[in-house]
Motif scaffolding. Structure first.
Motif, PDB file in Angstrom:
ATOM      1  N   SER A 221     -47.526   7.727 -50.363  1.00 27.30           N
ATOM      2  CA  SER A 221     -47.808   9.131 -50.033  1.00 27.30           C
ATOM      3  C   SER A 221     -48.740   9.183 -48.827  1.00 27.30           C
ATOM      4  O   SER A 221     -49.572   8.288 -48.631  1.00 27.30           O
ATOM      5  CB  SER A 221     -48.437   9.851 -51.227  1.00 27.30           C
ATOM      6  OG  SER A 221     -49.676   9.258 -51.567  1.00 27.30           O
ATOM      7  N   GLU A 223     -50.772  12.122 -45.917  1.00 29.99           N
ATOM      8  CA  GLU A 223     -51.153  13.508 -45.691  1.00 29.99           C
ATOM      9  C   GLU A 223     -50.252  14.169 -44.656  1.00 29.99           C
ATOM     10  O   GLU A 223     -49.884  15.331 -44.805  1.00 29.99           O
ATOM     11  CB  GLU A 223     -52.610  13.571 -45.238  1.00 29.99           C
ATOM     12  CG  GLU A 223     -53.583  13.080 -46.305  1.00 29.99           C
ATOM     13  CD  GLU A 223     -55.021  13.130 -45.819  1.00 29.99           C
ATOM     14  OE1 GLU A 223     -55.227  13.532 -44.649  1.00 29.99           O
ATOM     15  OE2 GLU A 223     -55.917  12.776 -46.592  1.00 29.99           O
ATOM     16  N   HIS A 225     -46.892  13.486 -41.627  1.00 33.97           N
ATOM     17  CA  HIS A 225     -45.488  13.099 -41.684  1.00 33.97           C
ATOM     18  C   HIS A 225     -45.146  12.356 -40.401  1.00 33.97           C
ATOM     19  O   HIS A 225     -45.886  12.401 -39.396  1.00 33.97           O
ATOM     20  CB  HIS A 225     -44.601  14.347 -41.853  1.00 33.97           C
ATOM     21  CG  HIS A 225     -44.794  15.377 -40.791  1.00 33.97           C
ATOM     22  ND1 HIS A 225     -44.187  15.319 -39.545  1.00 33.97           N
ATOM     23  CD2 HIS A 225     -45.559  16.503 -40.778  1.00 33.97           C
ATOM     24  CE1 HIS A 225     -44.562  16.341 -38.821  1.00 33.97           C
ATOM     25  NE2 HIS A 225     -45.398  17.085 -39.545  1.00 33.97           N
ATOM     26  N   HIS A 261     -48.153   3.911 -54.614  1.00 33.26           N
ATOM     27  CA  HIS A 261     -48.022   4.257 -56.030  1.00 33.26           C
ATOM     28  C   HIS A 261     -46.985   3.314 -56.646  1.00 33.26           C
ATOM     29  O   HIS A 261     -45.830   3.285 -56.181  1.00 33.26           O
ATOM     30  CB  HIS A 261     -47.582   5.720 -56.202  1.00 33.26           C
ATOM     31  CG  HIS A 261     -48.530   6.689 -55.580  1.00 33.26           C
ATOM     32  ND1 HIS A 261     -49.669   7.133 -56.198  1.00 33.26           N
ATOM     33  CD2 HIS A 261     -48.505   7.296 -54.354  1.00 33.26           C
ATOM     34  CE1 HIS A 261     -50.306   7.980 -55.416  1.00 33.26           C
ATOM     35  NE2 HIS A 261     -49.623   8.098 -54.273  1.00 33.26           N
TER      36      HIS A 261
END
Length: 440
Positions: A221, A223, A225, A261
């Motif tokens: 993940s 913040e 792009h 993750h």
């Protein structure tokens, strides 16, 4: 689909030939077997690669093959004699030039428990069976002659030669219940096909998982792009190189505020512990094998393992033993007063203390002699004296009085006195001799 179809052994139809896919693993499966509901091909040879299946088969075959066996003849109503030199006893001890009796019976039980059938070709000499040669079950086709209600066996050997044998030329043992009254039921291919298929699927999935180091997938993940799709694709390829192959354990630096993750399985989940355990229990139930025999010791204690060991003999082995014993009696023995039997006492023997206590009770109550006890322990007897049976003094036959016992007691005492007179001399021996006389 069998690999033999590639070489014309069983030609494909035009529709099958058009639909076959050489990338399908089933195209290269072993010949024979069947496909399960979860689309896994199950064959006996593939099922043997599942450890618990192999464990059950080797346990059953080894337990039966290691038992003492023999041919017996009934002599009167309460007497049986063992026929050591009986032709069938010799035949099962030495069935053919290649196998011992242990090898032959081991293979017999293995075929019954895996394939559901055991076949052996009889070799005759002078009207008697002098040899037994095993026939691989998957190479035998059983045919029934409608007019005579007789069977015949079409056998194709490993060199492709086909022979037709009549019922008298083949010893066939079928595991009940019979299919079409011709062949036995295979626990692997019929009753347990779906359970074995799940085991094969689980094993295959685990192999694929651990081939890739069982490394769970990651998600990242961030913040912001990526600027464009090409940058994202380049970064993804870079991460794949770092997370797979030999570089997957090297450190990396993350940019753009990325956080990893971890997804997928934990170490415990990757081993499928609970699934494998339940599956092992299901497979053991196919042959009624107690859980502790296949390494499941979660609820095992000393007392219940001893009880389960007895159940293993009475509930698991006994039906197999009865099946073989009755088949030998029907197809190999001629006289009605002769029978074949396995001796399961070696499997039912307790520890040395329990055995000796049981022998002591049997000896004191007069239904076992010293030689009987030694024979049970596979030791040599002590001669004619060891064949005597004891009778408790406080127990007499119904209707017998004390007067009927006095002559035998008097004779025994007289013999003792005579022995002492002959072996004891001098003044020192007189008091002992008088003591014996007074006791008489």
């Amino acid at each position: 689909m069998g690999i033999l179809k590639l070489f014309g052994g069983d030609r494909l139809s035009a529709a099958e030939d058009a639909q076959r896919d050489a990338a399908d693993h089933r195209f290269f499966e072993d010949h024979g077997g069947a496909t399960s509901e979860i689309d896994v091909h199950v064959s006996v040879s593939r099922a043997r690669k599942v450890p618990v299946v192999r464990n059950c088969l080797s346990l059953l075959a080894g337990s039966v093959a290691g038992l003492e066996n023999g041919v017996f003849r009934r002599v009167g109503e309460d007497r049986v004699e063992r026929r050591v030199d009986h032709p069938v006893a010799k035949l099962l001890r030495n069935p053919n030039p290649r196998q011992t009796g242990f090898d032959f019976i081991y293979q017999m039980v293995d075929d019954l428990c895996a394939e559901g059938d055991f076949y052996a070709e009889k070799v005759f000499e002078g009207g008697e069976v002098v040899a037994l040669w095993r026939m691989e079950p998957h190479r035998v086709v059983v045919e029934e002659l409608a007019d005579l209600r007789e069977r015949r066996y079409r056998f194709r050997d490993r060199w492709g030669r086909e022979r037709i044998l009549l019922a008298d030329e083949v010893w066939h043992i079928a595991l009940p219940p019979l299919m079409d009254d011709l062949k036995g039921t295979s626990p692997i291919l019929v009753d347990g096909r779906e359970a074995v298929a799940v085991a094969i699927a689980l094993q295959r999935y685990a192999n694929t998982l651990f081939k890739n180091d069982a490394t769970p997938a990651y998600a990242f993940s961030m913040e912001g792009h990526f600027a464009d799709a090409e940058s994202k694709e380049n970064w993804t390829r870079s991460m794949l190189r770092r997370l797979t192959g030999r570089r997957r354990h090297q450190p990396m630096a993350l940019e753009y505020g990325m956080k990893p993750h971890r997804l997928g399985l934990t170490a415990e989940e990757a081993q499928f512990l609970e699934t494998r355990k339940e599956l092992w229990l299901d497979l053991a139930r196919l042959w009624r094998v107690p859980p502790h025999k296949v390494g499941i010791l979660d609820r095992a204690t000393f007392s219940n393992i001893e009880h389960q060991s007895l159940e293993f003999v009475t509930d698991t082995l006994r039906p197999i033993l009865e099946l073989i014993e009755r088949s030998v009696g029907k197809f190999l023995l001629d006289l009605p007063d002769e029978y074949f039997e396995f001796n399961v006492e070696s499997l039912l023997r307790g520890d040395i203390k329990a055995r000796y206590e049981a022998y002591s009770i049997a000896r004191q109550w007069g239904w076992m002699s010293v030689n009987d006890v030694l024979r049970m322990e596979h030791r040599n007897g002590i001669g004619p004296a060891g064949d005597r049976y004891m009778e408790p003094l406080n127990m007499v036959p119904v209707g017998a009085g004390a007067e009927e016992r006095k002559p035998e007691q008097r004779e025994a005492i007289d013999k003792s006195i005579a022995f002492l007179r002959g072996s004891v001399g001098g003044k020192k021996g007189k008091p002992r001799l008088e003591l014996v006389k007074n006791a008489a």
